[in-house]
Design a protein around this motif. Structure first.
Motif, short mmCIF file in Angstrom:
data_model
loop_
_atom_site.label_atom_id
_atom_site.label_comp_id
_atom_site.label_asym_id
_atom_site.label_seq_id
_atom_site.Cartn_x
_atom_site.Cartn_y
_atom_site.Cartn_z
N TYR A 36 0.83 -1.21 0.00
CA TYR A 36 0.00 0.00 0.00
C TYR A 36 0.86 1.26 0.00
N VAL A 43 2.58 6.25 -7.32
CA VAL A 43 1.69 7.21 -8.00
C VAL A 43 2.19 8.64 -7.76
N ALA B 40 -2.18 2.36 -8.64
CA ALA B 40 -3.46 3.06 -8.50
C ALA B 40 -4.56 2.07 -8.09
N THR B 42 -4.11 -0.73 -6.43
CA THR B 42 -3.85 -1.17 -5.06
C THR B 42 -4.40 -0.18 -4.03
N VAL B 43 -4.14 1.11 -4.27
CA VAL B 43 -4.64 2.14 -3.33
C VAL B 43 -6.17 2.16 -3.38
N ASN B 46 -7.64 -0.90 -1.56
CA ASN B 46 -7.52 -0.79 -0.11
C ASN B 46 -8.67 0.06 0.45
N HIS B 47 -8.94 1.18 -0.20
CA HIS B 47 -9.99 2.07 0.33
C HIS B 47 -11.38 1.54 0.03
N ARG B 50 -11.99 -0.69 2.89
CA ARG B 50 -12.41 0.02 4.12
C ARG B 50 -13.89 0.37 4.07
N ILE B 72 -10.58 9.21 -2.18
CA ILE B 72 -9.37 8.54 -2.68
C ILE B 72 -9.75 7.55 -3.78
N THR B 75 -10.52 9.49 -6.91
CA THR B 75 -9.29 10.01 -7.56
C THR B 75 -8.55 8.87 -8.25
N MET B 76 -8.40 7.74 -7.57
CA MET B 76 -7.66 6.60 -8.13
C MET B 76 -8.36 6.04 -9.37
#
Lengths: 151, 151
Positions: A36, A43, B40, B42-43, B46-47, B50, B72, B75-76
């Motif tokens: 992460y 990025v 991108a 991966t991030v 992750n969110h 959540r 997030i 954006t990603m």
């Protein structure tokens, strides 16, 4: 122990547990936390590269693209820090052990970065303001890399 | 060939080169493009995780955290697509060859995702609105994964 102190202690303990749980719960394994934080850095670095290319005149200045990249850098700059969870000092990481031993210094350096990336968003509208702020932001990156990233 | 058609053809060629150059210039190697798009994702994943945990009641609902994660994700969700550059179908990628053969369909699916993640930002303020929109966003992710991601 008075009841009041016991209540306070219980409250403090509950608060610390509550604070600890969400941070750890975001990552099932230390490996996930490493991936992460590295992803956020990847990025961020890509968009810093785009801004640096404009700042150096290697790419034509494009205000909309610069502002988009600056916002992405600013968003990414807030993310990696919670990925430095206990146990994530081992494995496929370029983070030096010293990073995990100096959380207060890392926090200070990350706050400096966050301040510079916020300014980067404001500065991205023109090449004249972008150029020095790319430099200042890059210096904030470097300050942490020099201390805490393996060469 | 009349001069007019030649001028048109030259104009179209120049436009296509201009469009192609910025996209390619962001990545020095196909490998960099792969790493960028995976980062991108991966991030984003992750969110999404959540938000899904809150939606399923596995984590307590926290409006500020949900809104931050939704922003997030949004954006990603705009980023990975330019990473599917020519040549990046080979290497350490889970993208099926079909993805590179169907750019129009991929664009349509990415636009659907972008619409859903924009709604996710609006929906994140309360659990009642968040829950169905996490589902709708997850379906938009899945629609593309089912077609274009290796199992």
């Amino acid at each position: 122990m008075t009841g009041r102190i016991a209540t306070r202690l219980a409250g403090a303990l509950a608060a610390s547990v509550l604070l600890a749980v969400p941070a750890m719960a975001q990552f099932k394994k230390a490996e996930d936390a490493i991936q992460y934080r590295q992803s956020a850095f990847t990025v961020m670095a890509n968009h810093m590269g785009r801004l640096a290319a404009m700042a150096k005149g290697e790419a034509p200045f494009d205000a909309a693209a610069a502002q988009s990249s600056a916002r992405i850098v600013d968003t990414m700059a807030k993310l990696p820090w919670e990925g430095f969870v206990p146990g994530s000092d081992k494995g496929k990481t370029g983070a030096k052990p010293a990073l995990f031993q100096n959380p207060d210094d890392v926090k200070k350096l990350s706050q400096r970065l966050n301040e510079e990336t916020a300014k980067l968003v404001s500065a991205a509208g023109s090449l004249e303001t972008l150029r020095p702020q790319v430099g200042a932001t890059g210096s904030a990156c470097k300050a942490c890399h020099d201390k805490y990233r393996e060469k």
